[in-house]
Design an enzyme around this catalytic site. Structure first.
Site, PDB file in Angstrom:
ATOM      1  N   GLN A 112      34.351  35.361 -34.770  1.00 39.51           N
ATOM      2  CA  GLN A 112      33.760  36.541 -35.333  1.00 39.51           C
ATOM      3  C   GLN A 112      32.384  36.022 -36.225  1.00 39.51           C
ATOM      4  OE1 GLN A 112      35.359  38.368 -39.223  1.00 39.51           O
ATOM      5  NE2 GLN A 112      35.731  40.262 -37.823  1.00 39.51           N
ATOM      6  N   GLY A 119      23.034  25.403 -30.551  1.00 36.89           N
ATOM      7  CA  GLY A 119      23.349  23.858 -30.735  1.00 36.89           C
ATOM      8  C   GLY A 119      22.372  22.917 -30.135  1.00 36.89           C
ATOM      9  N   SER A 150      -7.278  33.578 -45.853  1.00 36.33           N
ATOM     10  CA  SER A 150      -6.732  34.745 -46.342  1.00 36.33           C
ATOM     11  C   SER A 150      -8.107  35.877 -46.950  1.00 36.33           C
ATOM     12  CB  SER A 150      -5.538  34.787 -46.957  1.00 36.33           C
ATOM     13  OG  SER A 150      -4.747  34.026 -46.761  1.00 36.33           O
ATOM     14  N   SER A 166     -12.367  32.627 -39.714  1.00 37.33           N
ATOM     15  CA  SER A 166     -11.817  31.919 -40.727  1.00 37.33           C
ATOM     16  C   SER A 166     -12.577  30.372 -40.825  1.00 37.33           C
ATOM     17  CB  SER A 166     -10.282  31.254 -40.254  1.00 37.33           C
ATOM     18  OG  SER A 166      -9.524  32.507 -40.156  1.00 37.33           O
ATOM     19  N   SER A 188       2.366  37.011 -44.372  1.00 39.59           N
ATOM     20  CA  SER A 188       3.337  38.016 -44.900  1.00 39.59           C
ATOM     21  C   SER A 188       2.791  38.269 -46.219  1.00 39.59           C
ATOM     22  CB  SER A 188       4.334  37.298 -44.695  1.00 39.59           C
ATOM     23  OG  SER A 188       5.035  37.123 -43.384  1.00 39.59           O
ATOM     24  N   GLU A 189       2.456  37.482 -47.234  1.00 36.89           N
ATOM     25  CA  GLU A 189       2.237  37.965 -48.588  1.00 36.89           C
ATOM     26  C   GLU A 189       1.250  38.682 -48.694  1.00 36.89           C
ATOM     27  OE1 GLU A 189       2.409  34.960 -47.345  1.00 36.89           O
ATOM     28  OE2 GLU A 189       3.998  33.900 -48.397  1.00 36.89           O
ATOM     29  N   ALA A 195     -14.187  34.241 -34.232  1.00 43.45           N
ATOM     30  CA  ALA A 195     -14.331  33.001 -35.304  1.00 43.45           C
ATOM     31  C   ALA A 195     -14.840  33.716 -36.703  1.00 43.45           C
ATOM     32  CB  ALA A 195     -15.363  32.061 -34.504  1.00 43.45           C
ATOM     33  N   GLN A 255      20.425  27.821 -33.714  1.00 41.91           N
ATOM     34  CA  GLN A 255      21.608  27.475 -34.352  1.00 41.91           C
ATOM     35  C   GLN A 255      22.826  27.415 -33.509  1.00 41.91           C
ATOM     36  OE1 GLN A 255      21.641  25.867 -37.101  1.00 41.91           O
ATOM     37  NE2 GLN A 255      23.825  25.772 -37.468  1.00 41.91           N
ATOM     38  N   GLU A 273      -3.707  36.391 -39.016  1.00 36.45           N
ATOM     39  CA  GLU A 273      -4.133  37.709 -38.875  1.00 36.45           C
ATOM     40  C   GLU A 273      -3.466  38.723 -40.187  1.00 36.45           C
ATOM     41  OE1 GLU A 273      -4.375  40.057 -35.394  1.00 36.45           O
ATOM     42  OE2 GLU A 273      -4.414  38.167 -34.125  1.00 36.45           O
TER      43      GLU A 273
HETATM   44  C1  LIG Z   1      -2.147  29.644 -34.700  1.00 38.07           C
HETATM   45  C2  LIG Z   1      -3.252  29.889 -35.316  1.00 38.07           C
HETATM   46  C3  LIG Z   1      -4.094  30.421 -34.824  1.00 38.07           C
HETATM   47  C4  LIG Z   1      -5.474  30.900 -35.651  1.00 38.07           C
HETATM   48  N1  LIG Z   1      -6.345  31.772 -34.794  1.00 38.07           N
HETATM   49  C5  LIG Z   1      -7.434  32.061 -35.495  1.00 38.07           C
HETATM   50  C6  LIG Z   1      -8.559  32.663 -34.875  1.00 38.07           C
HETATM   51  O1  LIG Z   1      -8.627  32.732 -33.536  1.00 38.07           O
HETATM   52  N2  LIG Z   1      -9.585  33.008 -35.381  1.00 38.07           N
HETATM   53  C7  LIG Z   1      -9.795  33.043 -36.856  1.00 38.07           C
HETATM   54  O2  LIG Z   1     -10.627  33.395 -37.433  1.00 38.07           O
HETATM   55  N3  LIG Z   1      -8.603  32.369 -37.471  1.00 38.07           N
HETATM   56  C8  LIG Z   1      -7.398  32.113 -36.954  1.00 38.07           C
HETATM   57  N4  LIG Z   1      -6.471  31.455 -37.459  1.00 38.07           N
HETATM   58  C9  LIG Z   1      -6.527  31.477 -38.901  1.00 38.07           C
HETATM   59  C10 LIG Z   1      -5.870  32.430 -39.627  1.00 38.07           C
HETATM   60  O3  LIG Z   1      -6.240  33.631 -39.691  1.00 38.07           O
HETATM   61  C11 LIG Z   1      -5.735  31.630 -41.103  1.00 38.07           C
HETATM   62  O4  LIG Z   1      -4.873  30.583 -41.263  1.00 38.07           O
HETATM   63  C12 LIG Z   1      -5.074  32.922 -42.206  1.00 38.07           C
HETATM   64  O5  LIG Z   1      -5.928  33.884 -42.355  1.00 38.07           O
HETATM   65  C13 LIG Z   1      -4.541  32.273 -43.484  1.00 38.07           C
HETATM   66  O6  LIG Z   1      -5.632  31.528 -44.024  1.00 38.07           O
HETATM   67  P1  LIG Z   1      -5.522  29.991 -44.466  1.00 38.07           P
HETATM   68  O7  LIG Z   1      -4.735  29.218 -43.426  1.00 38.07           O
HETATM   69  O8  LIG Z   1      -6.701  29.496 -44.924  1.00 38.07           O
HETATM   70  O9  LIG Z   1      -4.445  30.024 -45.759  1.00 38.07           O
HETATM   71  P2  LIG Z   1      -4.814  30.466 -47.288  1.00 38.07           P
HETATM   72  O10 LIG Z   1      -5.660  31.476 -47.279  1.00 38.07           O
HETATM   73  O11 LIG Z   1      -5.346  29.101 -47.971  1.00 38.07           O
HETATM   74  O12 LIG Z   1      -3.428  30.992 -47.764  1.00 38.07           O
HETATM   75  C14 LIG Z   1      -2.035  30.028 -47.756  1.00 38.07           C
HETATM   76  C15 LIG Z   1      -1.031  30.865 -48.235  1.00 38.07           C
HETATM   77  O13 LIG Z   1      -1.292  31.606 -49.527  1.00 38.07           O
HETATM   78  C16 LIG Z   1      -0.512  32.403 -49.713  1.00 38.07           C
HETATM   79  N5  LIG Z   1      -1.535  33.773 -49.929  1.00 38.07           N
HETATM   80  C17 LIG Z   1      -2.714  33.699 -49.395  1.00 38.07           C
HETATM   81  N6  LIG Z   1      -3.100  34.882 -49.919  1.00 38.07           N
HETATM   82  C18 LIG Z   1      -2.575  35.538 -50.590  1.00 38.07           C
HETATM   83  C19 LIG Z   1      -2.497  36.887 -51.360  1.00 38.07           C
HETATM   84  N7  LIG Z   1      -3.368  37.660 -51.494  1.00 38.07           N
HETATM   85  N8  LIG Z   1      -1.262  37.290 -52.009  1.00 38.07           N
HETATM   86  C20 LIG Z   1       0.054  36.208 -51.826  1.00 38.07           C
HETATM   87  N9  LIG Z   1      -0.098  35.146 -51.217  1.00 38.07           N
HETATM   88  C21 LIG Z   1      -1.218  34.488 -50.441  1.00 38.07           C
HETATM   89  C22 LIG Z   1       0.217  32.789 -48.339  1.00 38.07           C
HETATM   90  O14 LIG Z   1       1.406  32.300 -48.339  1.00 38.07           O
HETATM   91  C23 LIG Z   1      -0.718  32.210 -47.386  1.00 38.07           C
HETATM   92  O15 LIG Z   1       0.151  31.518 -46.120  1.00 38.07           O
HETATM   93  C24 LIG Z   1      -5.377  30.766 -36.822  1.00 38.07           C
HETATM   94  C25 LIG Z   1      -4.177  30.356 -37.507  1.00 38.07           C
HETATM   95  C26 LIG Z   1      -3.135  30.011 -36.776  1.00 38.07           C
HETATM   96  C27 LIG Z   1      -2.100  29.248 -37.351  1.00 38.07           C
END
Ligand SMILES: Cc1cc2nc3c(=O)[nH]c(=O)nc-3n(C[C@H](O)[C@H](O)[C@H](O)COP(=O)(O)OP(=O)(O)OC[C@H]3O[C@@H](n4cnc5c(N)ncnc54)[C@H](O)[C@@H]3O)c2cc1C
Length: 374
Positions: A268, A329, A124, A118, A356-357, A116, A326, A353
């Site tokens: 193709q 279908g 992020s 987030s 991508s950014e 836990a 795709q 975790e």
């Molecule tokens: C299915 C699932 C399971 C999860 N399980 C867990 C868990 O077990 N434990 C736990 O602690 N968390 C968990 N999470 C939470 C996950 O770690 C967070 O969703 C993740 O860290 C992103 O945080 P956020 O969703 O608040 O997005 P934000 O931090 O608000 O970011 C939103 C978007 O902003 C962009 N962004 C953010 N930072 C940057 C940067 N530095 N540079 C460029 N672009 C950026 C990216 O596009 C990002 O997707 C889970 C999430 C999902 C979807």
């Protein structure tokens, strides 16, 4: 692993895992309720000795395990990975008493673990987390919330990261092992696109003591990052397993589906798309193995390699699963079809975790660090 190929024993083990996933684990997964912890599935993972491997193995073995299970049963793969994510902080930073109390149950699939980190206001940017650990006698009281926590609120214990405030930012965070039955701890399930269980947690003056600390006060961020560093390439392996399953389904489908006086594979445009899917999947697979190998050999370039592997593999899996849909279908979009399931599974790993950014940010930072050093 020698060069770029797996050894014979590794290949055999992967084949056995794929068969187990298909024959022993998939039937149990199908009996589970979507969005709920599947305890019989976890117990079977324990019984088969697979959870043991999560704790006793290196990064490459963890990747092979996750990739092979994901190929045959994503629910089993994710249940296994979450035991690792929640249990690893205890293994690496827990006291002997904490390890003895919790890890045998996690390894057996009897006790459900969760990680836990987030929060509603810190995803992020995990170092900005706000869950407060306020001093209270010899211990603390936790006040605040966690969000998007896999296995919540059904887990038996949580590795919780809270602000104890020894220093600002990342240095003021402490990790605690919080049993689910602590007074003041409640949670709610969240209904998500991804099929696995996820919830939020609310902490209303939850008491924790020195004996609940993992690592030491102020070292919680390090505990979190050590766990995520090990698991990052293996998220890529999960993605590769899904991509390989989607690719194989597409090969079978396009080789057999008749249209325009032949089969789809005769077109193709179709054959070249499948070639592209296979090439990208293979590249992702090799990058994941290379990152895991670098971790296991203690190489200094792990952060860059792990970020590249997670980035490429999760983006590739999205590409492959989307094109697999795709090329199938309408049939692929029917509830219960493998690809309908993978389409929902494949989206989240590009966000959790480290989105991508965030991975691109890590790669760029590591590259420029190299320039500065020269
Ligand atoms: C299915 C699932 C399971 C999860 N399980 C867990 C868990 O077990 N434990 C736990 O602690 N968390 C968990 N999470 C939470 C996950 O770690 C967070 O969703 C993740 O860290 C992103 O945080 P956020 O969703 O608040 O997005 P934000 O931090 O608000 O970011 C939103 C978007 O902003 C962009 N962004 C953010 N930072 C940057 C940067 N530095 N540079 C460029 N672009 C950026 C990216 O596009 C990002 O997707 C889970 C999430 C999902 C979807």
């Amino acid at each position: 692993m020698a060069g770029f190929a797996l050894g014979v024993e590794q290949e055999e083990w992967c084949g056995q895992l794929r068969a187990l996933a298909e024959r022993r684990l998939r039937p149990l997964a199908e009996k589970g309720e979507p969005g709920r912890v599947n305890r019989p599935l976890l117990a079977e993972l324990g019984e088969l000795g697979l959870l043991e491997r999560v704790f006793g193995s290196g990064a490459l073995e963890l990747c092979l395990l996750r990739e092979s299970l994901a190929y045959g049963c994503t629910e089993a793969e994710t249940a296994l990975a979450l035991q690792g994510l929640g249990g690893h902080p205890v293994l690496r930073a827990g006291t002997a008493a904490q390890r003895e109390r919790w890890l045998p149950g996690v390894r057996a699939g009897r006790l459900v673990a969760a990680f836990a980190l987030s929060e509603p206001g810190a995803g992020s940017d995990a170092a900005a987390l706000a869950l407060a650990a306020a001093p209270d006698g010899a211990g603390w009281r936790l006040e605040g919330a966690k969000c998007w926590i896999s296995n919540a609120p059904e887990a038996d214990f949580y590795t919780v990261f809270a602000r104890t405030g020894e220093a600002p930012g990342a240095k003021g965070i402490t990790a605690f092992l919080v049993p689910a039955d602590r007074p003041g701890l409640t949670g709610e399930a969240l209904d998500m696109l991804s099929p696995h269980p996820i919830g939020s947690l609310s902490f209303d003056g939850v008491p924790v003591g020195r004996e609940d600390v993992l690592g030491g006060p102020g070292q919680g961020f390090r505990v979190a990052m050590e766990t995520l560093n090990l698991f990052r390439p293996s998220v890529g392996a999960f993605a590769v397993g899904m991509a390989r399953a989607a690719l194989d389904a597409t090969l079978a489908h396009t080789a057999g589906r008749t249209a325009f006086g032949g089969v789809l594979a005769d077109l193709q445009a179709v054959a070249h798309r499948v070639a592209e899917m296979a090439t990208r999947t293979e590249a992702a697979r090799l990058l994941v193995y290379a990152a895991a190998g670098a971790y296991d050999s203690g190489s200094p370039d792990v952060p860059r390699r792990a970020a590249m592997a997670k980035l490429l593999a999760t983006e590739t899996a999205q590409y492959v699963v989307d094109h697999a849909v795709q090329l199938h279908g309408a049939v692929a979009l029917r509830r219960g079809h493998l690809l309908e399931h993978l389409y929902r599974e494949v989206r989240a790993p590009r966000i959790y975790e480290g989105a991508s950014e965030v991975q691109r940010g890590i790669i760029a930072k590591e590259l420029y660090r190299g320039v500065a050093a020269r």
